[in-house]
Design a protein around this motif. Structure first.
Motif, short mmCIF file in Angstrom:
data_model
loop_
_atom_site.label_atom_id
_atom_site.label_comp_id
_atom_site.label_asym_id
_atom_site.label_seq_id
_atom_site.Cartn_x
_atom_site.Cartn_y
_atom_site.Cartn_z
N PRO A 260 182.32 97.10 7.31
CA PRO A 260 183.65 96.05 6.04
C PRO A 260 184.95 96.87 5.47
CG PRO A 260 180.74 96.40 6.28
CD PRO A 260 181.48 96.96 6.53
N ARG A 261 185.31 95.57 5.04
CA ARG A 261 187.08 95.80 5.32
C ARG A 261 187.32 97.54 3.82
NH1 ARG A 261 190.46 96.52 1.08
NH2 ARG A 261 189.25 95.38 0.08
N GLU A 262 186.33 97.71 2.95
CA GLU A 262 186.09 98.66 2.36
C GLU A 262 185.30 99.82 2.99
OE1 GLU A 262 184.70 95.18 1.66
OE2 GLU A 262 185.50 94.26 0.34
N GLU A 263 184.74 99.93 3.84
CA GLU A 263 184.50 101.13 3.83
C GLU A 263 185.21 101.51 5.36
OE1 GLU A 263 180.34 100.84 6.02
OE2 GLU A 263 179.94 99.57 4.50
N LEU A 264 186.51 100.67 6.01
CA LEU A 264 187.39 101.00 6.85
C LEU A 264 188.62 101.74 5.76
CD1 LEU A 264 187.96 98.07 9.54
CD2 LEU A 264 187.34 100.49 9.19
N ALA A 265 187.94 101.01 4.55
CA ALA A 265 189.82 101.63 3.40
C ALA A 265 189.22 102.80 3.02
CB ALA A 265 190.09 100.74 2.63
N GLY A 266 188.00 103.19 2.72
CA GLY A 266 187.43 104.83 2.74
C GLY A 266 187.49 105.94 3.42
N LEU A 267 187.65 105.31 5.12
CA LEU A 267 187.65 106.49 6.20
C LEU A 267 188.76 107.35 6.15
CD1 LEU A 267 186.72 104.00 9.22
CD2 LEU A 267 185.19 105.57 8.38
N ARG A 268 188.36 108.56 5.93
CA ARG A 268 189.04 109.79 6.00
C ARG A 268 190.20 109.80 7.39
NH1 ARG A 268 187.58 115.43 5.53
NH2 ARG A 268 189.44 115.87 6.74
N GLN A 269 191.10 110.16 7.28
CA GLN A 269 191.91 110.33 8.41
C GLN A 269 191.33 111.55 9.27
OE1 GLN A 269 193.90 107.73 8.94
NE2 GLN A 269 195.00 106.76 7.05
N PRO A 270 192.03 110.97 10.47
CA PRO A 270 192.02 110.11 11.43
C PRO A 270 191.06 108.68 11.55
CG PRO A 270 192.22 111.87 12.42
CD PRO A 270 191.50 112.24 12.01
N SER A 271 191.08 108.15 10.83
CA SER A 271 190.36 106.74 10.35
C SER A 271 189.33 106.09 11.96
CB SER A 271 190.80 105.65 9.96
OG SER A 271 192.40 104.50 10.99
N VAL A 272 190.43 106.17 13.33
CA VAL A 272 189.76 106.13 14.33
C VAL A 272 188.71 106.87 14.65
CG1 VAL A 272 190.10 106.42 16.83
CG2 VAL A 272 192.00 105.18 15.17
N ALA A 273 188.47 108.13 14.18
CA ALA A 273 187.44 109.03 14.51
C ALA A 273 186.08 108.84 13.72
CB ALA A 273 187.63 110.09 14.39
N GLY A 274 186.21 107.77 12.59
CA GLY A 274 185.35 107.33 11.51
C GLY A 274 185.09 106.24 12.25
N VAL A 275 185.80 105.37 13.09
CA VAL A 275 185.16 103.83 13.25
C VAL A 275 183.84 104.77 14.65
CG1 VAL A 275 186.00 101.62 14.48
CG2 VAL A 275 187.32 102.83 11.93
N LEU A 276 184.38 105.28 15.70
CA LEU A 276 184.19 105.62 16.82
C LEU A 276 182.74 106.54 16.13
CD1 LEU A 276 183.77 105.43 19.69
CD2 LEU A 276 185.20 107.50 19.84
N GLU A 277 182.61 107.08 15.33
CA GLU A 277 181.43 108.01 14.87
C GLU A 277 180.31 106.68 14.47
OE1 GLU A 277 180.20 112.44 12.33
OE2 GLU A 277 182.02 110.40 11.93
N SER A 278 180.16 105.45 13.61
CA SER A 278 180.22 105.12 13.16
C SER A 278 178.96 104.47 14.90
CB SER A 278 180.41 103.99 11.98
OG SER A 278 181.39 103.25 13.51
N ILE A 279 179.32 104.94 15.79
CA ILE A 279 179.09 103.77 16.58
C ILE A 279 178.16 104.70 17.97
CG2 ILE A 279 179.54 101.94 19.01
CD1 ILE A 279 181.72 101.42 17.29
N VAL A 280 178.70 105.79 17.66
CA VAL A 280 177.78 106.62 18.57
C VAL A 280 177.81 108.16 18.43
CG1 VAL A 280 179.51 105.69 20.82
CG2 VAL A 280 181.13 107.66 19.55
N GLY A 281 177.91 107.94 16.96
CA GLY A 281 177.61 109.36 16.35
C GLY A 281 178.63 110.55 15.98
N THR A 282 178.19 111.77 16.08
CA THR A 282 179.54 112.63 16.16
C THR A 282 180.89 112.74 17.20
OG1 THR A 282 177.73 113.57 14.43
CG2 THR A 282 179.06 114.86 15.06
N TRP A 283 180.29 113.15 17.97
CA TRP A 283 180.65 113.48 19.08
C TRP A 283 181.47 112.15 19.19
CZ3 TRP A 283 181.97 110.00 23.11
CH2 TRP A 283 181.87 108.92 23.35
N GLY A 284 181.89 111.49 19.10
CA GLY A 284 182.70 110.55 19.00
C GLY A 284 184.10 110.83 18.08
N ALA A 285 183.58 111.42 17.06
CA ALA A 285 184.02 111.91 15.98
C ALA A 285 185.19 113.37 16.70
CB ALA A 285 183.96 112.54 14.37
#
Length: 471
Positions: A260-285
């Motif tokens: 959801p947009r609200e969760e995306l907005a709340g990610l710390r930078q670099p937010s691409v890491a947070g998006v990938l982590e939500s899919i594959v886990g810690t190694w993505g970050a």
């Protein structure tokens, strides 16, 4: 040290293109999901990229055309403003672009520290004293690297440009095949208009973000004096821009289909890491973090070179103090490079005391770059209306000019005033340069520009002191 050094034209088209891509793909692309989601839904984000991509494409085509039609104007963005509007506005363009580059370099160190902060808490989100010390050590280390030779540094930039694309390609593949949800994407399209405003307001609020990530489109033209062939400059600019635009759009829009947009907005930078982590886990970050460090260090190297080159060219054109024309035995503009490092250090100190280090430096970087872009588009329009009228160029230059005017409107009064706070005092350097060469300082029209910039700088000081605007 010497003030005379003829550059060896060693940069082929692929290297020039890597200067464009390397300058544009840095900190910005890794921050796109959160930066966009904070103020825009998916539909507004798509419209914003259409507006920004179209406008910046026109600017890229302007740089391409001017590189061919005015081959005597080396250093691109600096020379165009001077040729079109005189010495003082030429200096403004050079100084604004240089200051923008220095602040952009600060964002890189903030993001590096923020990335390390995920595993080493002492670095926080790039706003701690440990982060400040890391940035200080890093900027002086890179100063030493560039001082050893521009061509060698350009080659290193080309290698990091290739390396930085690997984690971004992995991100795209993983999201497409493992994390993208059409239902989530559709839900994010509109956004909560009661919270982030109408679609038009959302588009406007993202403009400075798009400017920031597009900074560097002029990278090949700035280094035109090193190009093997003039036509390579334009080709490198357009090729680099189109490639990077596609990457930015894909990374942004795919993220709207992950959470959801609200969760995306709340990610710390670099937010691409947070998006990938939500899919594959810690190694993505971790993977994105490593890729970001390579990307940011490569972009920092490219921007450090660009900043020094711009200041050096301004001094060669008699618009900055003569000492800035000094080069070392490797042909590096060493005084301009040193001035860049010192200015970056000062901006790093200022940013450390701002409320949001990354957001502040990102938006001020973008705002300072608007005047150079505006003057370049204006010069292209002036050329198109000259003795040799080119209808195609006239249309391109007109759209580019309208786009840059819109960007200044979108930036808002706060960043216009903060830009003048940088521009106004810089006039001292211009006066110094003109007087030491025995040249006329201002024309009548330039006096008006000077008064406006100084009054704006004073207004910015008053606004800061009264709390009307804040860092």
């Amino acid at each position: 040290m010497t003030t005379q050094h003829k550059p060896v034209r060693t940069m082929a088209m692929p290297v020039l293109a890597s200067m464009v891509v390397g300058s544009m793909v840095g900190a910005g692309v890794f921050s796109l999901p959160s930066s966009f989601a904070d103020s825009a839904g998916g539909l507004a984000a798509l419209l914003a990229w259409a507006v920004a991509g179209g406008g910046m494409l026109m600017l890229a085509l302007v740089f391409q055309r001017l590189a061919v039609t005015r081959p005597e104007l080396d250093s691109g963005i600096v020379a165009y403003a001077r040729a079109g509007f005189g010495s003082y506005l030429g200096f403004f363009s050079a100084f604004g672009y240089w200051a923008s580059a220095c602040i952009a370099n600060v964002t890189y160190w903030v993001l590096i520290a923020s990335t390390l902060g995920t595993v080493i808490p002492v670095f926080g989100e790039g706003d701690t004293w440990a982060a400040f010390i890391l940035g200080t050590l890093g900027l002086w280390a890179f100063h030493i690297i560039v001082a050893r030779g521009v061509s060698q540094a350009a080659g290193l930039n080309a290698l990091t440009t290739v390396a930085k694309m690997i984690p971004l390609v992995l991100f795209i593949v993983v999201v497409i095949f493992g994390g993208f949800s059409w239902d989530v994407f559709v839900e994010n399209l509109r956004g909560d208009t009661t919270e982030i405003g109408s679609v038009a307001e959302q588009v406007r609020s993202t403009m400075l973000v798009t400017v920031f990530v597009f900074l560097g489109v002029e990278g090949a033209s700035v280094y035109s004096r090193y190009a093997r062939r003039r036509e390579d400059i334009g080709r490198a600019t357009v090729l680099g821009f189109v490639s990077v635009l596609a990457l930015f759009v894909v990374v942004t829009m795919l993220s709207y289909g992950v959470m959801p947009r609200e969760e995306l907005a709340g990610l710390r930078q670099p937010s691409v890491a947070g998006v990938l982590e939500s899919i594959v886990g810690t190694w993505g970050a971790w993977f994105i973090g490593i890729g970001l460090l390579i990307s940011v260090l490569g972009a920092y190297l490219a921007w450090l070179m660009l900043a020094a080159e711009v200041l050096f060219e301004a001094a060669k054109q008699d618009d900055a103090p003569r000492f800035l024309t000094l080069v070392n035995r490797r042909g590096v503009p060493i005084s301009a490079l040193m001035a860049t490092a010192v200015a970056t250090q000062i901006f790093l100190i200022v940013t450390h005391f701002s409320e949001s280090a990354f957001d502040f430096s990102l938006e001020l970087t973008s705002a300072l770059a608007l005047v150079p872009y505006l003057l370049t588009a204006g010069f292209a329009l002036k050329e198109a209306l000259g003795p040799r009228r080119w209808s195609g160029v006239l249309a391109i230059a007109s759209v580019a000019l309208i786009y840059t005017v819109f960007l200044i409107f979108a930036a808002g009064l706060k960043y216009v005033l903060l830009s003048l706070l940088v521009y106004g005092p810089a006039t001292v350097l211009y006066v110094w340069a003109r007087r030491e060469r025995g040249l006329r300082v201002f024309t009548r029209a330039e006096v008006t520009v000077c008064v406006v910039s100084v009054v704006g700088a004073i207004a910015a000081v008053i606004a800061l002191s009264t709390g009307a605007i804040s860092l």
